[in-house]
Write a protein that holds these residues in place. Structure first.
Motif, mmCIF file in Angstrom:
data_model
loop_
_atom_site.group_PDB
_atom_site.id
_atom_site.type_symbol
_atom_site.label_atom_id
_atom_site.label_comp_id
_atom_site.label_asym_id
_atom_site.label_seq_id
_atom_site.Cartn_x
_atom_site.Cartn_y
_atom_site.Cartn_z
ATOM 1 N N LEU A 181 -1.449 -38.656 -11.430
ATOM 2 C CA LEU A 181 -1.862 -37.005 -11.152
ATOM 3 C C LEU A 181 -1.497 -36.871 -9.716
ATOM 4 C CD1 LEU A 181 -5.204 -35.530 -12.460
ATOM 5 C CD2 LEU A 181 -2.285 -35.736 -13.156
ATOM 6 N N PRO A 182 0.197 -35.232 -9.409
ATOM 7 C CA PRO A 182 0.121 -35.695 -8.030
ATOM 8 C C PRO A 182 -1.188 -35.081 -7.587
ATOM 9 C CG PRO A 182 1.215 -34.405 -10.033
ATOM 10 C CD PRO A 182 0.055 -34.921 -10.433
ATOM 11 N N LEU A 183 -1.131 -34.960 -5.832
ATOM 12 C CA LEU A 183 -2.131 -34.992 -5.224
ATOM 13 C C LEU A 183 -2.006 -33.424 -5.215
ATOM 14 C CD1 LEU A 183 -3.721 -35.971 -2.622
ATOM 15 C CD2 LEU A 183 -1.630 -34.805 -0.779
ATOM 16 N N ALA A 184 -1.179 -32.481 -5.198
ATOM 17 C CA ALA A 184 -2.258 -31.133 -5.287
ATOM 18 C C ALA A 184 -2.523 -30.724 -6.801
ATOM 19 C CB ALA A 184 -0.470 -30.296 -5.894
ATOM 20 N N ARG A 185 -2.091 -31.301 -7.975
ATOM 21 C CA ARG A 185 -3.293 -31.023 -8.930
ATOM 22 C C ARG A 185 -4.440 -31.724 -8.630
ATOM 23 N NH1 ARG A 185 -2.054 -31.765 -14.485
ATOM 24 N NH2 ARG A 185 -4.156 -31.307 -15.851
ATOM 25 N N LEU A 186 -4.877 -32.894 -7.945
ATOM 26 C CA LEU A 186 -5.758 -33.523 -7.573
ATOM 27 C C LEU A 186 -7.269 -32.607 -6.571
ATOM 28 C CD1 LEU A 186 -5.472 -37.334 -7.275
ATOM 29 C CD2 LEU A 186 -6.618 -35.815 -8.705
ATOM 30 N N LEU A 187 -6.484 -32.209 -6.303
ATOM 31 C CA LEU A 187 -7.027 -30.827 -5.126
ATOM 32 C C LEU A 187 -7.096 -29.883 -5.536
ATOM 33 C CD1 LEU A 187 -4.737 -31.293 -1.411
ATOM 34 C CD2 LEU A 187 -7.094 -32.476 -2.085
ATOM 35 N N ARG A 188 -6.591 -28.973 -6.718
ATOM 36 C CA ARG A 188 -6.440 -28.064 -7.300
ATOM 37 C C ARG A 188 -8.038 -28.188 -8.028
ATOM 38 N NH1 ARG A 188 -1.207 -26.708 -6.332
ATOM 39 N NH2 ARG A 188 -0.832 -27.793 -8.792
ATOM 40 N N ASP A 189 -7.776 -29.376 -8.820
ATOM 41 C CA ASP A 189 -8.880 -29.624 -10.332
ATOM 42 C C ASP A 189 -10.214 -30.380 -9.417
ATOM 43 O OD1 ASP A 189 -6.838 -28.809 -11.532
ATOM 44 O OD2 ASP A 189 -5.992 -30.629 -12.216
ATOM 45 N N GLN A 190 -9.673 -30.955 -8.833
ATOM 46 C CA GLN A 190 -11.004 -32.069 -8.707
ATOM 47 C C GLN A 190 -12.198 -31.887 -7.045
ATOM 48 O OE1 GLN A 190 -13.104 -33.877 -10.247
ATOM 49 N NE2 GLN A 190 -11.451 -34.102 -11.394
ATOM 50 N N PRO A 191 -13.181 -31.413 -6.744
ATOM 51 C CA PRO A 191 -14.351 -30.199 -5.474
ATOM 52 C C PRO A 191 -13.938 -32.433 -4.226
ATOM 53 C CG PRO A 191 -15.620 -31.605 -7.220
ATOM 54 C CD PRO A 191 -14.441 -31.790 -7.895
ATOM 55 N N ALA A 204 -5.873 -33.063 9.801
ATOM 56 C CA ALA A 204 -4.934 -33.070 9.727
ATOM 57 C C ALA A 204 -5.011 -32.436 8.102
ATOM 58 C CB ALA A 204 -4.512 -33.894 9.355
ATOM 59 N N PHE A 205 -6.236 -32.746 7.102
ATOM 60 C CA PHE A 205 -6.276 -31.947 6.100
ATOM 61 C C PHE A 205 -6.157 -31.359 6.165
ATOM 62 C CE2 PHE A 205 -8.596 -31.046 2.666
ATOM 63 C CZ PHE A 205 -8.177 -31.677 1.257
ATOM 64 N N ASP A 206 -6.674 -30.181 6.161
ATOM 65 C CA ASP A 206 -6.761 -28.700 6.656
ATOM 66 C C ASP A 206 -4.956 -28.213 6.624
ATOM 67 O OD1 ASP A 206 -8.991 -28.467 5.708
ATOM 68 O OD2 ASP A 206 -9.652 -27.547 8.160
ATOM 69 N N ALA A 207 -4.166 -28.457 7.537
ATOM 70 C CA ALA A 207 -2.690 -28.547 7.339
ATOM 71 C C ALA A 207 -2.074 -28.729 6.243
ATOM 72 C CB ALA A 207 -2.021 -28.631 8.880
ATOM 73 N N LEU A 208 -2.310 -30.069 5.584
ATOM 74 C CA LEU A 208 -2.404 -30.330 4.258
ATOM 75 C C LEU A 208 -1.704 -29.278 2.985
ATOM 76 C CD1 LEU A 208 -0.327 -32.607 2.871
ATOM 77 C CD2 LEU A 208 -2.425 -33.408 2.580
ATOM 78 N N ALA A 209 -3.364 -29.454 3.717
ATOM 79 C CA ALA A 209 -3.714 -28.203 2.414
ATOM 80 C C ALA A 209 -3.126 -26.501 2.202
ATOM 81 C CB ALA A 209 -5.903 -28.038 1.976
ATOM 82 N N SER A 210 -3.015 -26.356 3.270
ATOM 83 C CA SER A 210 -2.862 -25.217 4.296
ATOM 84 C C SER A 210 -0.844 -24.918 3.675
ATOM 85 C CB SER A 210 -2.560 -24.716 5.434
ATOM 86 O OG SER A 210 -1.441 -23.453 5.113
ATOM 87 N N ARG A 211 -0.225 -26.230 3.571
ATOM 88 C CA ARG A 211 1.161 -26.474 3.614
ATOM 89 C C ARG A 211 1.616 -26.304 1.702
ATOM 90 N NH1 ARG A 211 1.006 -30.549 7.407
ATOM 91 N NH2 ARG A 211 1.051 -31.591 5.769
ATOM 92 N N LEU A 212 0.666 -26.415 1.397
ATOM 93 C CA LEU A 212 0.185 -26.594 -0.176
ATOM 94 C C LEU A 212 0.062 -25.530 -0.937
ATOM 95 C CD1 LEU A 212 -1.115 -30.702 -1.179
ATOM 96 C CD2 LEU A 212 1.628 -29.605 -1.095
ATOM 97 N N GLY A 213 -0.325 -25.004 -0.407
ATOM 98 C CA GLY A 213 -0.841 -23.234 -1.015
ATOM 99 C C GLY A 213 -2.199 -24.193 -1.254
ATOM 100 N N ILE A 214 -3.202 -24.472 -1.070
ATOM 101 C CA ILE A 214 -4.083 -24.976 -2.071
ATOM 102 C C ILE A 214 -5.829 -24.886 -0.859
ATOM 103 C CG2 ILE A 214 -5.351 -26.723 -3.405
ATOM 104 C CD1 ILE A 214 -2.599 -28.311 -3.708
ATOM 105 N N SER A 215 -6.573 -23.719 -1.393
ATOM 106 C CA SER A 215 -7.709 -24.243 -1.412
ATOM 107 C C SER A 215 -9.304 -24.925 -1.923
ATOM 108 C CB SER A 215 -8.610 -22.112 -1.114
ATOM 109 O OG SER A 215 -7.573 -21.906 -0.525
#
Length: 289
Positions: A181-191, A204-215
């Motif tokens: 699965l793509p990284l964005a999908r994993l971060l949206r679906d899983q804790p 670095a992770f928080d900056a990545l999540a911000s670029r992906l528009g994911i919380s």
């Protein structure tokens, strides 16, 4: 007037302990007697060796120079005794401070060249980077392991040695993590299980999540890689860790790694204090690295 080496040894002991009370107890002396011995040495050298701030003792520049020479003098004395007694049992302490979040597997790998040496005793303590650097500056450590460089405005003369870098991955149990699965999908679906907010990896992770528009749903914030490994094994969530932290679990299949990497790299540094007479064991270790 020749130098009184008895006074120098008392100074040497206090400088390494960093605490007058503790040294006095260890040497079975009163604090006043120990203070008098050090004052006589300061009078002989013409310089204050300690800056006394409350109950804390901090070496002055003259104190650092004196300690460098004292280290060399007493190390030579120990070598002389060991040589003449042909004991081969003299052991030199290597005091290492390691950032609490640093991979235990990396620490073992870095220290492995000297762990089996009969002439070296490794004393390893973990802590927060600021505490470790303060301990290095006051000579309570010979070497500090971090995943970030010391601040540029640091007053202490640190030397930074870049050791290695490694990619960081999302890992989890096979039941929770589909590696394809793509990284964005994993971060949206899983804790997710993340390092604490003051860590380099977390920033670095928080900056990545911000670029992906994911919380992401953060299920745990942990300041210890060993605990992150255990939480991932217990299927609490996906853990953001360097693969070396969970190499045994990945090899056995107990955990799996996402193929879509988050493009985050952890860099390891060894921090030493610039000294005229550095600990020779540190030099050996850095040469091995």
């Amino acid at each position: 007037m020749p130098l009184n080496y008895h006074h120098l040894r008392y100074f040497w002991a206090v400088a390494h302990d960093g605490n007058l009370t503790r040294t006095a107890e260890r040497l079975n002396l009163s604090q006043s007697a120990l203070s008098t011995q050090i004052k006589q040495l300061e009078d002989r050298l013409g310089h204050a060796l300690f800056d006394r701030r409350g109950r804390q003792l901090h070496l002055t520049e003259a104190g650092r120079i004196a300690l460098d020479h004292a280290d060399a003098i007493f190390a030579t004395g120990q070598e002389l005794v060991a040589t003449l007694q042909d004991s081969g049992r003299s052991r030199q302490a290597l005091r290492v401070g390691a950032q609490a979040t640093l991979s235990r597997n990396f620490q073992i790998g870095f220290l492995r060249p000297i762990l089996s040496r009969p002439d070296v005793e490794v004393i390893l303590r973990s802590g927060h980077p600021s505490e470790l650097l303060e301990g290095l500056a006051t000579l309570n450590f010979d070497l500090v392991l971090l995943n970030r460089e010391p601040p540029d405005d640091s007053l202490a003369p640190f030397e930074t040695h870049r050791l290695a870098e490694q990619p960081v991955s999302l890992v989890g149990t096979p039941a929770r993590l589909n590696p394809d699965l793509p990284l964005a999908r994993l971060l949206r679906d899983q804790p997710v299980i993340l390092p604490t907010r003051d860590s380099t990896l977390r920033m670095a992770f928080d900056a990545l999540a911000s670029r992906l528009g994911i919380s992401p749903q953060v299920v745990a914030e942990v300041d210890d890689m060993a605990m992150m490994r255990l939480l991932a094994r217990e299927d609490i969530g996906l853990a953001l860790v360097p693969p070396i932290v969970v190499k045994d679990e990945l090899a056995s299949g107990r955990l799996v790694e996402a193929r879509d990497h988050p493009a985050i790299v952890e860099t390891f540094y060894a921090i030493t204090l610039r000294r005229r007479f550095p600990n020779p064991v540190v030099q050996d270790l850095l040469a091995e690295g």
